[in-house]
Design a protein around this motif. Structure first.
Motif, PDB file in Angstrom:
ATOM      1  N   ALA A  29       0.842  -1.105   0.108  1.00 47.35           N
ATOM      2  CA  ALA A  29       0.002  -0.042   0.031  1.00 47.35           C
ATOM      3  C   ALA A  29       0.913   1.248  -0.088  1.00 47.35           C
ATOM      4  CB  ALA A  29      -1.072   0.096   1.282  1.00 47.35           C
ATOM      5  N   THR A  30       2.155   1.287   0.683  1.00 47.37           N
ATOM      6  CA  THR A  30       2.901   2.445   0.704  1.00 47.37           C
ATOM      7  C   THR A  30       3.326   2.684  -0.521  1.00 47.37           C
ATOM      8  OG1 THR A  30       3.279   1.916   3.089  1.00 47.37           O
ATOM      9  CG2 THR A  30       4.904   3.386   1.934  1.00 47.37           C
ATOM     10  N   LEU A  31       4.073   1.641  -1.207  1.00 44.58           N
ATOM     11  CA  LEU A  31       4.681   1.822  -2.667  1.00 44.58           C
ATOM     12  C   LEU A  31       3.512   2.121  -3.611  1.00 44.58           C
ATOM     13  CD1 LEU A  31       7.061  -1.210  -2.495  1.00 44.58           C
ATOM     14  CD2 LEU A  31       7.670   1.104  -2.178  1.00 44.58           C
ATOM     15  N   ALA A  32       2.391   1.842  -3.523  1.00 44.52           N
ATOM     16  CA  ALA A  32       1.445   1.982  -4.464  1.00 44.52           C
ATOM     17  C   ALA A  32       0.897   3.385  -4.235  1.00 44.52           C
ATOM     18  CB  ALA A  32       0.057   1.100  -4.103  1.00 44.52           C
ATOM     19  N   GLY A  33       1.289   4.287  -3.258  1.00 39.13           N
ATOM     20  CA  GLY A  33       0.886   5.613  -3.003  1.00 39.13           C
ATOM     21  C   GLY A  33      -0.296   5.595  -2.095  1.00 39.13           C
ATOM     22  N   ASP A  34      -0.903   4.765  -1.465  1.00 37.70           N
ATOM     23  CA  ASP A  34      -2.122   5.038  -0.465  1.00 37.70           C
ATOM     24  C   ASP A  34      -1.680   5.379   0.767  1.00 37.70           C
ATOM     25  OD1 ASP A  34      -3.562   3.973  -2.683  1.00 37.70           O
ATOM     26  OD2 ASP A  34      -3.514   1.890  -1.990  1.00 37.70           O
ATOM     27  N   TRP A  36       2.131   7.349   2.798  1.00 32.42           N
ATOM     28  CA  TRP A  36       3.087   8.274   2.958  1.00 32.42           C
ATOM     29  C   TRP A  36       4.194   8.550   1.975  1.00 32.42           C
ATOM     30  CZ3 TRP A  36       8.028   6.319   3.780  1.00 32.42           C
ATOM     31  CH2 TRP A  36       7.967   5.194   4.255  1.00 32.42           C
ATOM     32  N   TRP A  37       4.259   7.660   1.121  1.00 29.92           N
ATOM     33  CA  TRP A  37       5.252   7.070   0.137  1.00 29.92           C
ATOM     34  C   TRP A  37       5.411   8.622  -0.656  1.00 29.92           C
ATOM     35  CZ3 TRP A  37       9.186   4.309   0.456  1.00 29.92           C
ATOM     36  CH2 TRP A  37      10.116   4.407  -0.573  1.00 29.92           C
ATOM     37  N   PRO A  38       6.624   9.242  -0.840  1.00 22.66           N
ATOM     38  CA  PRO A  38       6.964  10.509  -1.564  1.00 22.66           C
ATOM     39  C   PRO A  38       6.906  10.072  -3.152  1.00 22.66           C
ATOM     40  CG  PRO A  38       8.672   9.704  -0.452  1.00 22.66           C
ATOM     41  CD  PRO A  38       7.765   8.817  -0.101  1.00 22.66           C
ATOM     42  N   ALA A  39       6.745  11.151  -3.847  1.00 18.48           N
ATOM     43  CA  ALA A  39       6.741  10.976  -5.514  1.00 18.48           C
ATOM     44  C   ALA A  39       8.570  10.726  -5.821  1.00 18.48           C
ATOM     45  CB  ALA A  39       6.463  12.447  -6.046  1.00 18.48           C
ATOM     46  N   ARG A  40       9.213  11.254  -4.874  1.00 19.30           N
ATOM     47  CA  ARG A  40      10.717  10.823  -5.453  1.00 19.30           C
ATOM     48  C   ARG A  40      11.367  10.132  -3.994  1.00 19.30           C
ATOM     49  NH1 ARG A  40      12.535  16.145  -8.968  1.00 19.30           N
ATOM     50  NH2 ARG A  40      11.177  16.034 -10.603  1.00 19.30           N
ATOM     51  N   THR A  91       8.184  14.337   1.833  1.00 18.78           N
ATOM     52  CA  THR A  91       7.076  15.145   1.343  1.00 18.78           C
ATOM     53  C   THR A  91       6.176  13.875   0.685  1.00 18.78           C
ATOM     54  OG1 THR A  91       7.900  17.152   1.078  1.00 18.78           O
ATOM     55  CG2 THR A  91       6.094  16.659  -0.401  1.00 18.78           C
ATOM     56  N   PRO A  92       4.905  13.589   1.380  1.00 16.28           N
ATOM     57  CA  PRO A  92       4.165  12.549   0.695  1.00 16.28           C
ATOM     58  C   PRO A  92       3.589  12.869  -0.694  1.00 16.28           C
ATOM     59  CG  PRO A  92       3.522  12.884   3.180  1.00 16.28           C
ATOM     60  CD  PRO A  92       4.414  13.944   2.607  1.00 16.28           C
ATOM     61  N   LYS A  93       3.457  11.893  -1.476  1.00 18.64           N
ATOM     62  CA  LYS A  93       2.816  11.985  -2.665  1.00 18.64           C
ATOM     63  C   LYS A  93       1.278  12.615  -2.391  1.00 18.64           C
ATOM     64  CE  LYS A  93       3.518   9.082  -5.765  1.00 18.64           C
ATOM     65  NZ  LYS A  93       3.201   7.916  -6.613  1.00 18.64           N
ATOM     66  N   ASN A  94       0.698  12.199  -1.370  1.00 16.01           N
ATOM     67  CA  ASN A  94      -0.768  12.642  -1.130  1.00 16.01           C
ATOM     68  C   ASN A  94      -0.834  12.739   0.393  1.00 16.01           C
ATOM     69  OD1 ASN A  94      -3.458  12.685  -0.696  1.00 16.01           O
ATOM     70  ND2 ASN A  94      -3.968  10.717  -1.725  1.00 16.01           N
ATOM     71  N   TYR A 102      -1.491  -0.194   8.318  1.00 17.00           N
ATOM     72  CA  TYR A 102      -2.872  -0.793   8.461  1.00 17.00           C
ATOM     73  C   TYR A 102      -2.714  -1.741   9.873  1.00 17.00           C
ATOM     74  CZ  TYR A 102      -4.586   0.563   4.086  1.00 17.00           C
ATOM     75  OH  TYR A 102      -5.127   1.164   2.958  1.00 17.00           O
ATOM     76  N   ALA A 103      -1.507  -2.148  10.182  1.00 16.35           N
ATOM     77  CA  ALA A 103      -1.145  -3.209  11.189  1.00 16.35           C
ATOM     78  C   ALA A 103      -1.555  -2.506  12.788  1.00 16.35           C
ATOM     79  CB  ALA A 103       0.194  -3.372  11.181  1.00 16.35           C
ATOM     80  N   THR A 104      -1.963  -1.182  12.460  1.00 19.87           N
ATOM     81  CA  THR A 104      -2.374  -0.568  13.816  1.00 19.87           C
ATOM     82  C   THR A 104      -3.696  -1.002  14.362  1.00 19.87           C
ATOM     83  OG1 THR A 104      -3.148   1.472  12.568  1.00 19.87           O
ATOM     84  CG2 THR A 104      -1.009   1.511  13.533  1.00 19.87           C
TER      85      THR A 104
END
Length: 422
Positions: A29-34, A36-40, A91-94, A102-104
């Motif tokens: 989910a992180t790598l898919a941009g859902d 905090w994953w940044p654009a770069r 800087t997150p992408k979204n 989700y583990a929380t």
């Protein structure tokens, strides 16, 4: 022989599987941009992704240390949030999504639910058994769990940066676990209360039945004493009078024999009335503690046997223990008669709800002794089935694939009787 469902016998494996599952889901989910994953992504992003995987893997110890797991995931989420804002290092992408893994959701379930398990372990260390009255001396530190859950909710929802979507989704994510845990805990408490009430009613029923039997014995004893003793006394007196007035010796001898028989009958009747007035002696059949003696006895007479016990013997109530003893004794007796030279393995598993027995012997190495086989009535197994049916158990007996014989029984661990009403 199984001891229950696979997921209950391998709880640690289940937790490890869940931890790996959530680690993969959160990573994807992180790598898919859902999240905090940044654009770069840079080195910091990849480092945080590795730390997120480690934080998710902490779910493997969620039963033993639920607060620790909650603190690890909450600490990771807080550190990540601070690096994004106000740190500005990432800087997150979204930025309108939830940054917490989700583990929380699963981590928030543990503190309220497994607290009860920890309390039960403390009780067992103090000598408490599942069907004993629950003591009131244990503390109830739920405020600690609620405090940790509240802190996690504040971090996940990012209350210092108010956003309705983030607040809503964040609070829902951290509330589902505790609400489900409270529901499961309440349901379990209700089931225990209903079970205790049913067992109490069953014990009272047994006590009332025992009291009714005692009263019936006393009534029968009184009837026998009043009626039969009266008639026998008349017979003895009439025989004595006939002995004194009979004109010939043969009649006097017969009268004396009648009088002596009547006196003996009165003595025996007095003993019988005393037995009826006295409560019957308790069943002296040994319980599960006698298994070792049975095994030693069988080995001493030339039938090598091995005993394997799993669980706590105290989980088997007295009547169940005696029934289990009879099963093992009958099975060992049959092996000595019909399978001389065979090796016997007795396995006993004590569980919360049931007691499982398995008595298996290898093929015989000698021919059975016909004289010894002929001493049996052939009703050993049928009688065992009757006894096991009385306690709502099951019995399976038959030849095993290797040419030996197997007897397997499943008994309920607890049968409420008058012995249990202490």
């Amino acid at each position: 022989m199984t001891d229950g469902p696979w997921h209950r016998r391998h709880r640690q494996a289940v937790d490890v599987g869940l931890a790996v599952f959530f680690a993969l889901v959160d990573t994807g989910a992180t790598l898919a941009g859902d999240s905090w994953w940044p654009a770069r992504p840079g080195p910091l992003a990849w480092t945080l992704l590795g730390l997120q995987v480690l934080a998710c893997l902490s779910l493997a110890v969620r039963r033993r240390a639920p607060i620790t797991v909650l603190a690890v995931l909450g600490g990771f989420t807080l550190a990540l949030t601070l690096l994004i804002s106000p740190g500005g290092l990432l800087t997150p992408k979204n930025d309108s999504t939830i940054w917490a893994p989700y583990a929380t959701v699963l981590a928030a379930y543990g503190p309220l639910f497994y607290r009860e398990n920890r309390a039960n372990r403390e009780l067992r260390k103090a000598g408490w058994r599942p069907r004993d009255p629950r003591p009131t001396w244990l503390p109830s530190p739920r405020w600690t769990e609620y405090t940790w859950l509240a802190l996690l909710s504040l971090v996940v929802a990012r209350v210092w940066e108010p956003s309705l979507p983030v607040l809503t989704v964040g609070l829902l994510r951290t509330a589902v676990g505790p609400l489900l845990a409270l529901y499961m805990d309440t349901r379990r408490r209700l089931e225990l209360a209903l079970t205790e009430r049913a067992e109490r009613a069953e014990r009272e029923r047994h006590l009332l039945a025992e009291q009714a039997r005692t009263e019936e014995r006393v009534r029968l004893a009184g009837e026998m004493h009043d009626v039969v003793t009266h008639r026998l006394s008349l017979m003895v007196l009439q025989a004595g009078a006939l002995r004194m007035t009979a004109p010939d010796e043969a009649t006097r001898q017969a009268a004396e024999e009648m009088r002596a028989a009547g006196c003996q009958a009165l003595d025996e009747l007095r003993d019988l009335v005393g037995i009826l007035r006295t409560a019957p002696a308790e069943d002296q059949t040994p319980s599960v503690a006698g298994f070792a003696a049975l095994i030693a006895e069988s080995t001493a007479v030339g039938t090598p046997a091995e005993l394997v016990e799993e669980g706590d013997r105290a989980l088997a109530s007295p009547v169940v223990g005696r029934t289990a003893y009879r099963i093992v004794r009958e099975a060992l007796t049959n092996v000595r008669k019909h399978a001389p030279g065979a090796h016997v393995t007795v396995r006993v598993s004590y569980e919360e709800a049931q007691v499982r027995l398995s008595i298996r012997n290898t093929p015989p190495t000698q021919r059975p002794n016909r004289a010894l086989v002929g001493t049996g009535s052939g009703l050993g197994i049928p009688h065992l089935r009757q006894r096991i049916d009385l306690v709502n158990g099951t019995l399976r007996a038959g030849r095993s694939p290797d040419g030996g014989f197997a007897v397997e029984a499943t008994l309920p661990a607890y049968i409420p009787t008058a012995e249990s009403a202490v």
